[in-house]
Enzyme design. Sequence first.
Site, PDB file in Angstrom:
ATOM      1  N   GLU A 245       0.821  -1.219   0.000  1.00 49.64           N
ATOM      2  CA  GLU A 245       0.000   0.000   0.000  1.00 49.64           C
ATOM      3  C   GLU A 245       0.853   1.267   0.000  1.00 49.64           C
ATOM      4  O   GLU A 245       1.945   1.286   0.584  1.00 49.64           O
ATOM      5  CB  GLU A 245      -0.867   0.027   1.272  1.00 49.64           C
ATOM      6  CG  GLU A 245      -1.848  -1.108   1.339  1.00 49.64           C
ATOM      7  CD  GLU A 245      -2.435  -1.318   2.735  1.00 49.64           C
ATOM      8  OE1 GLU A 245      -3.568  -1.800   2.801  1.00 49.64           O
ATOM      9  OE2 GLU A 245      -1.764  -1.008   3.741  1.00 49.64           O
TER      10      GLU A 245
ATOM     11  N   ASP B 209      -7.522  -4.925   8.946  1.00 44.54           N
ATOM     12  CA  ASP B 209      -7.178  -3.670   8.268  1.00 44.54           C
ATOM     13  C   ASP B 209      -7.082  -3.828   6.761  1.00 44.54           C
ATOM     14  O   ASP B 209      -6.358  -3.107   6.100  1.00 44.54           O
ATOM     15  CB  ASP B 209      -5.865  -3.098   8.842  1.00 44.54           C
ATOM     16  CG  ASP B 209      -4.688  -4.043   8.669  1.00 44.54           C
ATOM     17  OD1 ASP B 209      -4.903  -5.196   8.239  1.00 44.54           O
ATOM     18  OD2 ASP B 209      -3.548  -3.638   8.958  1.00 44.54           O
TER      19      ASP B 209
END
Length: 349
Positions: free
Chosen positions: A64, A235
Site C-alpha cells: 500500500e 485492516d
Amino acid sequence: MIAPSKLAYIPFVSVENMMKLVHAIGLERFMAELAAYIEADFRRWELFDKTPRVAAHSAEGVIELMPTSDGEVYGFKYVNGHPSNTKAGLQTVTAFGLLADVATGYPVLLSEMTILTALRTAAMSAVAARFLAPKGSKSMAIIGNGAQSEFQALAFKAVCGITDIRLHDIDTAATDKCATNLAGHGLKIVKCKTAQDAVEGVDIITTVTADKQYATILTDNMVGGSVHINAVGGDCPGKTELHRDILMRSAIFVEYPPQTRIEGEIQQLDDDHPVTELWQVMTGAAKGRTSAEAITLFDSVGFAIEDFSALRYVRDQLKTHPFHQQLDMLADPDDPRDLFGMVARAKNA
Ligand code: NAD
C-alpha cells in the site's frame, strides 16, 4: 521552506538510527509525544488532503501507498501486510516513508517506518482510548502477541495509565516472547490460554492478530458492557477480527470512513451504518463515550495522517538528536537545466 543549498542531501533515518532515537528519547516518552502529535494533526483534520490508501492486493498480502499533505508538507508511506511472512522468518508488516516540502517538491526526510509504524499504531490506539475507554481503565487484554503487541502495551501504559495486561495468542511462543519483553516495564502481566480467559473483567480489549480472512477473535458472548475495544488487526478487505453482533452493540469510531468502510471491521455492516470520526471527538464536535456501560469500538485500520504525524515528530527530533545520515538521493546540478552536463562530467570525475 528549506534553503535550496541545503537540499542536495536528504536526512535518512535508518533502522539502526531509529532504534538509537527511540532509546535516546525513551520508548514510552516517544509514544506519548507521538500521540500528542497525532492528536494535534487530528485537530486540524479538515485542512489535510485525504484519500483512501492505494492498495495492490495479492493472494499472499497487500502493498500500500499512503499519501497526505497539510498544504506545506507532503508525506507518504510504503507499507506491506503479509500474514504468512513470519513462517519464512520475515515480518508481516514492513514500511518506509518520506516527507517533502510542498513549495519545492523536494524531499526533506526519508525514514524507515517498520518500527515507526508499530510506534504510531500503538500511539494512535492509546490516544483513541484516552477519549473513549471507561474512566479509570487499568486493565487491558491483548489478543495477538506478535510484532505490534509490546508497543500497544507500553503506549497504553504511557498514555492511558494501564497497569495490568492479559495476553493471549494461538501460538504460546508469541505470548511467551511478549511476556518476556514486557518484564521489567512496570506492568502486571498474565498469560492466558484462551481469548475468553484474557478478556475476563478487563476495561480494554485490544485485538491485533494477523490472518487474511474474516476471523472471529471475539464472539458476541465474550464482550460485556463498560468496555473499550481497540480492534487493530482487521485492516484489509476480507480481513476482520470481531463477530458482527459485537459491532451492532457498539458505538463505532473510525479514522477516515471512506477507507475504513473498505478495510475495517465495518466492512461487515451496511454502508450507511452510523460511525463517528475520531477527529470530531477530539475537537469536541462529536460525542465519544456516552455512558459508563457502553461498548466503544475503535475500528483501527491506520490512516496516512498518523504516518505524517510520526514523520513530522521524527523530523523535529532530528533538530536535537544526531541520528541520521545524509543521503545522496536527489540529483541537484549547479545549473538546474544542465542535468545532462552533470552526468557527462561525472564520467571523468
Ligand atoms: P504478527 O504476524 O507479528 O503477529 C500476529 C499474531 O497474531 C501472531 O503471533 C499470531 O499467532 C496471532 N494470531 C493469529 N490468529 C490468531 C487468533 N485467532 N487468536 C489469537 N492470536 C492469533 O503481526 P503484527 O505485525 O503484530 O500485526 C498484527 C496485525 O495488525 C496485522 O494484521 C497487521 O496488518 C495489523 N496492523 C494494523 C495496523 C493499524 O494501524 N490498524 C498497523 C500495523 C499492523
